[in-house]
Motif scaffolding. Structure first.
Motif, mmCIF file in Angstrom:
data_model
loop_
_atom_site.group_PDB
_atom_site.id
_atom_site.type_symbol
_atom_site.label_atom_id
_atom_site.label_comp_id
_atom_site.label_asym_id
_atom_site.label_seq_id
_atom_site.Cartn_x
_atom_site.Cartn_y
_atom_site.Cartn_z
ATOM 1 N N GLY A 12 8.565 -2.953 1.033
ATOM 2 C CA GLY A 12 7.322 -2.630 1.739
ATOM 3 C C GLY A 12 7.294 -3.298 3.102
ATOM 4 N N HIS A 13 7.755 -4.561 3.160
ATOM 5 C CA HIS A 13 7.833 -5.256 4.451
ATOM 6 C C HIS A 13 8.875 -4.599 5.357
ATOM 7 C CE1 HIS A 13 5.002 -8.264 3.290
ATOM 8 N NE2 HIS A 13 5.759 -8.755 2.329
ATOM 9 N N CYS A 14 9.995 -4.176 4.798
ATOM 10 C CA CYS A 14 11.012 -3.467 5.590
ATOM 11 C C CYS A 14 10.409 -2.210 6.224
ATOM 12 C CB CYS A 14 12.193 -3.061 4.718
ATOM 13 S SG CYS A 14 13.162 -4.433 4.065
ATOM 14 N N ASN A 15 9.467 -1.590 5.521
ATOM 15 C CA ASN A 15 8.825 -0.371 5.999
ATOM 16 C C ASN A 15 7.651 -0.629 6.942
ATOM 17 O OD1 ASN A 15 10.537 1.471 4.695
ATOM 18 N ND2 ASN A 15 9.421 1.230 2.779
ATOM 19 N N GLY A 16 7.433 -1.904 7.296
ATOM 20 C CA GLY A 16 6.413 -2.229 8.283
ATOM 21 C C GLY A 16 5.158 -2.892 7.764
ATOM 22 N N TRP A 17 5.056 -3.091 6.443
ATOM 23 C CA TRP A 17 3.863 -3.711 5.873
ATOM 24 C C TRP A 17 3.844 -5.206 6.169
ATOM 25 C CZ3 TRP A 17 3.722 -5.898 0.408
ATOM 26 C CH2 TRP A 17 2.429 -6.306 0.051
ATOM 27 N N THR A 18 2.696 -5.708 6.546
ATOM 28 C CA THR A 18 2.474 -7.149 6.622
ATOM 29 C C THR A 18 1.270 -7.449 5.739
ATOM 30 O OG1 THR A 18 0.920 -7.125 8.477
ATOM 31 C CG2 THR A 18 3.274 -7.185 9.030
ATOM 32 N N HIS A 19 1.118 -8.680 5.347
ATOM 33 C CA HIS A 19 -0.013 -9.035 4.486
ATOM 34 C C HIS A 19 -1.330 -8.968 5.254
ATOM 35 C CE1 HIS A 19 2.308 -10.193 0.957
ATOM 36 N NE2 HIS A 19 3.222 -10.577 1.818
ATOM 37 N N ALA A 20 -1.254 -8.915 6.566
ATOM 38 C CA ALA A 20 -2.463 -8.869 7.381
ATOM 39 C C ALA A 20 -3.039 -7.458 7.489
ATOM 40 C CB ALA A 20 -2.162 -9.401 8.771
ATOM 41 N N ILE A 21 -2.235 -6.438 7.138
ATOM 42 C CA ILE A 21 -2.730 -5.050 7.208
ATOM 43 C C ILE A 21 -2.732 -4.423 5.831
ATOM 44 C CG2 ILE A 21 -1.981 -4.719 9.582
ATOM 45 C CD1 ILE A 21 0.423 -3.177 8.552
ATOM 46 N N ASP A 22 -3.504 -3.372 5.682
ATOM 47 C CA ASP A 22 -3.520 -2.730 4.359
ATOM 48 C C ASP A 22 -2.372 -1.826 4.238
ATOM 49 O OD1 ASP A 22 -6.219 -0.369 4.961
ATOM 50 O OD2 ASP A 22 -4.412 -0.785 6.070
ATOM 51 N N PRO A 57 0.840 -1.199 0.000
ATOM 52 C CA PRO A 57 0.000 0.000 0.000
ATOM 53 C C PRO A 57 0.883 1.261 0.000
ATOM 54 C CG PRO A 57 -0.696 -1.550 1.701
ATOM 55 C CD PRO A 57 0.607 -2.051 1.158
ATOM 56 N N PRO A 58 0.367 2.380 -0.498
ATOM 57 C CA PRO A 58 1.168 3.607 -0.592
ATOM 58 C C PRO A 58 1.900 3.991 0.699
ATOM 59 C CG PRO A 58 -0.916 3.909 -1.709
ATOM 60 C CD PRO A 58 -0.986 2.566 -1.028
ATOM 61 N N LYS A 59 1.286 3.736 1.836
ATOM 62 C CA LYS A 59 1.902 4.070 3.125
ATOM 63 C C LYS A 59 3.265 3.393 3.308
ATOM 64 C CE LYS A 59 0.879 3.561 8.065
ATOM 65 N NZ LYS A 59 -0.131 3.142 9.037
ATOM 66 N N TYR A 60 3.452 2.208 2.694
ATOM 67 C CA TYR A 60 4.680 1.431 2.853
ATOM 68 C C TYR A 60 5.533 1.384 1.589
ATOM 69 C CZ TYR A 60 1.929 -0.110 6.820
ATOM 70 O OH TYR A 60 1.155 -0.128 7.944
#
Length: 121
Positions: A111-121, A27-30
């Motif tokens: 994106g994962h390094c920036n805190g994204w997980t598949h469980a959150i948008d 998502p754009p946030k990540y």
């Protein structure tokens, strides 16, 4: 002749997974450059699962999350992220002409390094 060749290349080019795929891209946030130390490791597809499994075991004590056919992974530490990705484009099973590129996998993993997980948008 040149026009025919250009049209052939244009219409026969493989589709690229991740390029504009909302289910693949973070998502754009990540979806931005990682601000800490980023360690990138490019590996052949056949070695990705073993390397990711070893990273997961070293990080958490188990290899949960490593699976056959995976294209990359990441491990986050405070201010540091290790990313393992395929070293060349890989065909998507069951989708002729669709390729997953190292760049798309890197974007996903950052994106994962920036805190994204598949469980959150």
């Amino acid at each position: 002749m040149r026009i025919a060749l250009a049209l052939l290349l244009l219409f026969c080019s493989p589709a690229l997974a991740g390029k504009n795929d909302a289910t693949w891209n973070p998502p754009p946030k990540y979806d931005h450059p990682y601000s800490g130390k980023l360690e990138k490791r490019y590996r052949p597809q056949a070695k990705i699962m073993a390397e990711c499994s070893a990273l997961f075991v070293a990080d958490t004590g188990n290899s949960i999350g490593a699976y056959p056919g995976m294209k990359g992974c990441s491990i986050q530490k405070p201010g540091h992220c290790i990313v393992v990705v395929i070293n060349k484009p890989v065909a998507v099973k069951g989708k002729p002409g669709v390729l997953i590129t190292p760049e798309a996998v890197l974007r996903h993993e950052i994106g994962h390094c920036n805190g994204w997980t598949h469980a959150i948008d």
